[in-house]
Motif scaffolding. Structure first.
Motif, short mmCIF file in Angstrom:
data_model
loop_
_atom_site.label_atom_id
_atom_site.label_comp_id
_atom_site.label_asym_id
_atom_site.label_seq_id
_atom_site.Cartn_x
_atom_site.Cartn_y
_atom_site.Cartn_z
N ILE A 57 -41.50 17.63 -73.32
CA ILE A 57 -40.55 16.83 -72.57
C ILE A 57 -39.20 17.17 -73.17
CG2 ILE A 57 -39.81 14.50 -72.05
CD1 ILE A 57 -42.79 13.70 -72.44
N ARG A 82 -32.88 16.64 -67.31
CA ARG A 82 -34.13 16.37 -68.01
C ARG A 82 -35.20 17.21 -67.34
NH1 ARG A 82 -30.45 14.53 -70.36
NH2 ARG A 82 -30.06 12.40 -70.94
N ILE A 137 -34.85 17.52 -73.17
CA ILE A 137 -33.48 17.21 -72.79
C ILE A 137 -32.63 18.38 -73.26
CG2 ILE A 137 -31.51 15.70 -73.20
CD1 ILE A 137 -33.51 13.41 -73.70
N TRP A 180 -38.91 9.34 -71.47
CA TRP A 180 -37.53 9.87 -71.44
C TRP A 180 -36.58 8.93 -72.15
CZ3 TRP A 180 -36.90 14.67 -70.55
CH2 TRP A 180 -37.71 15.35 -69.66
N LYS A 181 -36.73 7.63 -71.89
CA LYS A 181 -35.83 6.64 -72.51
C LYS A 181 -35.98 6.66 -74.03
CE LYS A 181 -35.44 3.69 -68.51
NZ LYS A 181 -35.82 2.44 -67.86
N TYR A 222 -39.44 19.03 -67.75
CA TYR A 222 -40.69 19.31 -68.44
C TYR A 222 -40.67 20.81 -68.72
CZ TYR A 222 -42.03 14.78 -66.61
OH TYR A 222 -42.06 13.45 -66.31
N GLU A 227 -36.95 17.28 -63.81
CA GLU A 227 -37.32 15.89 -63.52
C GLU A 227 -36.14 15.14 -62.91
OE1 GLU A 227 -38.67 11.98 -63.46
OE2 GLU A 227 -39.84 13.81 -63.57
N THR A 228 -34.99 15.26 -63.55
CA THR A 228 -33.82 14.52 -63.07
C THR A 228 -32.55 15.26 -63.49
OG1 THR A 228 -32.82 12.31 -62.96
CG2 THR A 228 -33.59 13.03 -65.11
N SER A 265 -43.76 8.25 -67.47
CA SER A 265 -42.93 9.35 -67.96
C SER A 265 -41.49 8.89 -68.17
CB SER A 265 -43.00 10.56 -67.02
OG SER A 265 -42.44 10.28 -65.77
N GLN A 266 -41.02 7.95 -67.37
CA GLN A 266 -39.66 7.45 -67.55
C GLN A 266 -39.51 6.72 -68.88
OE1 GLN A 266 -37.10 8.40 -65.48
NE2 GLN A 266 -38.82 9.63 -64.80
N GLU A 291 -34.09 9.67 -75.37
CA GLU A 291 -32.64 9.42 -75.32
C GLU A 291 -32.21 8.44 -76.40
OE1 GLU A 291 -32.35 8.24 -71.24
OE2 GLU A 291 -32.36 10.32 -70.54
#
Length: 181
Positions: A88, A172, A90, A65-66, A174, A110-111, A61-62, A69
């Motif tokens: 997903i 970030r 942002i 995200w990258k 879901y 998530e973060t 999943s990371q 971005e």
């Protein structure tokens, strides 16, 4: 109150099952990125599988995200289920607050951190130009309730409730959305 709690637990269980189904799609995307394949524009989200469960690792999943971005994309629809979707997401500082007439949002952080603003009155309402969307955007929310969010938190937003975010710091999440009306 007990009746209300049972509905909330049931709703969260449904969301957990939707997440489990969505994970293989995200893994496939992440594996392609790890092999150096450039992401293609997604004309249509992959359909939700109906015959199997799935698992997504944290590291996969990371990678997704990258990719978001790097491409400066705020949303990736990882799975389309007809009456539900797994996204997903942002959220950026300039993302307007919204109201959905027929759908529920479940945000799982998530973060990062943010302050959610829910309820109250959506100001300067404008219907989304996409005819299929039930979104109404606004400039701000007056009289809403503020709730700080951190990783692991979940935010449930029923239809008709204004919601937006402020004080975003690497936020970030879901986003699971499903139709209820």
């Amino acid at each position: 109150m007990k009746e209300r709690m049972n509905v909330s637990v049931r709703t969260l269980m449904i969301c957990a099952m939707i997440c489990a189904i969505a994970l293989p799609l995200l893994i496939t995307t992440a594996q392609g990125l790890a092999q150096g394949k450039a992401p293609q524009a997604q004309a249509q989200a992959p359909p939700a599988p109906t015959d199997k469960a799935a698992y997504f690792s944290y590291s996969d999943s990371q990678v997704a995200w990258k990719d978001l971005e790097a491409r400066q994309v705020i949303n990736h629809r990882a799975m389309e289920g007809g009456t539900f979707s797994f996204n997903i997401r942002i959220v950026k500082d300039d993302s307007p607050p919204l109201v959905h007439a027929k759908s529920v949002d479940l945000w799982i952080v998530e973060t990062g951190t943010a302050t959610a603003i829910t309820g109250g009155e959506l100001l300067d309402k404008k219907k989304n130009a996409n005819a299929a969307s039930d979104d109404v955007a606004g400039s701000s929310i007056r009289g809403g309730i503020e709730q700080p969010l951190k990783p692991g938190d979940a935010l449930f937003v029923p239809p008709g409730v204004p919601h937006g975010f402020k004080d975003l710091k690497g936020f970030r999440a879901y986003l699971i959305r499903w139709d209820v009306k």
